[in-house]
Design an enzyme around this catalytic site. Structure first.
Site, short mmCIF file in Angstrom:
data_model
loop_
_atom_site.label_atom_id
_atom_site.label_comp_id
_atom_site.label_asym_id
_atom_site.label_seq_id
_atom_site.Cartn_x
_atom_site.Cartn_y
_atom_site.Cartn_z
N GLY A 272 5.05 -4.29 -6.68
CA GLY A 272 4.04 -3.53 -7.14
C GLY A 272 4.14 -2.16 -6.65
CG ASP B 112 -2.98 -5.49 3.81
OD1 ASP B 112 -2.05 -5.29 4.33
OD2 ASP B 112 -4.01 -4.54 3.98
CG HIS C 26 -1.16 -1.44 6.11
ND1 HIS C 26 -1.91 -0.64 7.08
CD2 HIS C 26 -2.50 -2.25 5.60
CE1 HIS C 26 -3.14 -0.80 7.27
NE2 HIS C 26 -3.38 -1.96 6.37
N GLY D 123 2.88 4.42 -4.14
CA GLY D 123 4.16 4.12 -4.35
C GLY D 123 4.77 4.89 -5.51
CD GLU E 177 -7.05 2.27 3.55
OE1 GLU E 177 -5.71 2.38 2.97
OE2 GLU E 177 -7.39 1.52 3.79
CD GLU F 149 -15.73 23.74 -10.07
OE1 GLU F 149 -15.59 24.64 -9.13
OE2 GLU F 149 -16.62 24.08 -10.95
#
Length: 342
Positions: free
Chosen positions: A27, A84, A109, A135, A196, A232
Site C-alpha cells: 500500500g 494497524d 508506526h 508514502g 492526527e 486558502e
C-alpha cells in the site's frame, strides 16, 4: 540539549548488503519503501496474501512476489506495512510461525508493539523507521533526489545491530537526506495518534467544516465559504511549513495578523486545550486503541457511517465543483483507495 540528527554520513547501506528485505503489504508506505530500497540497490521481495490485487502491480515494478509466510521465511528483515488493525491476524497466521532467531521485524508506526496486539520473541530485533509523510511523498521526494524526515526507534536488539539496520533502511528510503531522529515506540505512537486526532486531521477538518457552516448559515454563498475556510488553508499552511508560524504572520497582511492573534485564542481557547488533554489521556491509557480495534473487528459499521456522513457534506459537493474549475490542481478520486492489506 538538542536531539541528534542522523544524516547520510551516519548510515551505511552496507549493513543491508547480502540481506533479503521483505515488505509485507504493498500500500502507501509499503510500495514507497520497496521501490526506494530497490533503487538503492537493496534486495527486496514482496509478501502478499494469495488473492491480493496488489500482486500484479508489484510484479509490474519488477519485484518477486511471494505468499506472506514464504516471504517471511526468505527474509532477514521483515517490514510489516499493513494497517494497524490487520497486523495481529497477519502476524499470528503468517509471520510468527516463520520467525527464527536473528531476523528483524521493522515497522513504520509503533501501534502494534506499543499496544501489545502482537508478542514478538525476545531473540528477534524489533525496530521502527517512520517517515513523517505519506508514502507517495516518500517516493516522490526520493525520485527527486530529496527525502522525508524520518524517525527510528529500537524496541528489541538481541542482534546488537538493530540501530545500524534501522539507519541503513532509513538511508535506503531517503530519510537520511532530510534528517533522522531517534525516538521510542511509545513516543512515536502516542504523539502520532495525538497529532492526527487533534490537529492534523480531526482538528483541521472539523475547524474547516465548522467555519464553512457558520458562513453558509449566516447567508453567505457556499462558494465564498469554501474559498475562505478550505481553499486558502493550503496557502497559509505552506507559509507555516516553510518559515514557521511567525514567518506566516510576517507574510500576511497586518489586518489578518491582528485577527489571528486576537480572535484565534478565543476560538481555540483553554476549553479546547482541555479536550486535547483528554484525547491524549485516552491515547496514553489505551482507550482509543481498544475502541478502534473493537470497531475494526466488528466490521467498522460506525466508522463507515461517519465516513459516509462526512463525504455527503455540502462542503464536499461545493469543493468538487470548484476544483473542477482549476485545471492546475491535481485531481485524485480517493473513493475506495483507503489503505488496506491488499
Amino acid at each position: 540539549m538538542a536531539a541528534k540528527i542522523y544524516t547520510d554520513k551516519d548510515a551505511d547501506l552496507a549493513n543491508l548488503k547480502g540481506k533479503t528485505c521483505a515488505v509485507i503489504g504493498f500500500g502507501s508506505q509499503g510500495h514507497a519503501h520497496a521501490l526506494n530500497l530497490k533503487d538503492s540497490g537493496v534486495k527486496v521481495i514482496i509478501g502478499l496474501y494469495a488473492k491480493s490485487k496488489s500482486r500484479e502491480v508489484a510484479k509490474e515494478y519488477g519485484f518477486k512476489v511471494m505468499d506472506t509466510g514464504e516471504a517471511v521465511k526468505a527474509a532477514d528483515i521483515i517490514f510489516i506495512a499493513t494497517p494497524d488493525t490487520a497486523i495481529a491476524s497477519i502476524y499470528e497466521k503468517d509471520i510468527a510461525p516463520n520467525l527464527v532467531k536473528g531476523k528483524t521485524l521493522l515497522f513504520s508506526h509503533g501501534f502494534a508493539i506499543h499496544f501489545n496486539t502482537i508478542e514478538v520473541p525476545a531473540d528477534i530485533n524489533v525496530v521502527m523507521v517512520a517517515p513523517k509523510g505519506p508514502g507517495h511523498i516518500v517516493r516522490r521526494q526520493f525520485v527527486e533526489g530529496k527525502g522525508v524526515p524520518s524517525l527510528i526507534a529500537i524496541h528489541q536488539n538481541p542482534g546488537r545491530d538493530a540501530k545500524k539496520l534501522a539507519l541503513a533502511w532509513a538511508k535506503g528510503i531517503g530519510g537520511t537526506r532530510a534528517g533522522v531522529f531517534q525516538t521510542t515506540f511509545k513516543e512515536e505512537t502516542e504523539t502520532d495518534l495525538f497529532g492526527e486526532q487533534t490537529v492534523l486531521c480531526g482538528g483541521v477538518s472539523q475547524l474547516i467544516t465548522a467555519g464553512f457552516e457558520v458562513l453558509v448559515e449566516a447567508g453567505y454563498q457556499p462558494e465564498m465559504a469554501y474559498f475562505e475556510c478550505l481553499h486558502e488553508l493550503k496557502l497559509t499552511v505552506d507559509l507555516i511549513n516553510e518559515s514557521g508560524i511567525s514567518g506566516m504572520r510576517f507574510s500576511i497582511s497586518e489586518t489578518a495578523e491582528y485577527g489571528d492573534v486576537t480572535t484565534g485564542p478565543k476560538i481555540i481557547d483553554a476549553s479546547v486545550k482541555k479536550k486535547m488533554e483528554r484525547a491524549l489521556k485516552n491515547i496514553q491509557n489505551g482507550k482509543f486503541a481498544k475502541g478502534w480495534i473493537e470497531e475494526a473487528n466488528s466490521g467498522g459499521k460506525n466508522f463507515k457511517e461517519l465516513r459516509k456522513e462526512g463525504a455527503a457534506h455540502q462542503i464536499e459537493k461545493v469543493g468538487k465543483r470548484l476544483r473542477g474549475l482549476m485545471p492546475w490542481l491535481k485531481k485524485r478520486d480517493i473513493k475506495g483507495s483507503q489503505a488496506s492489506y491488499s
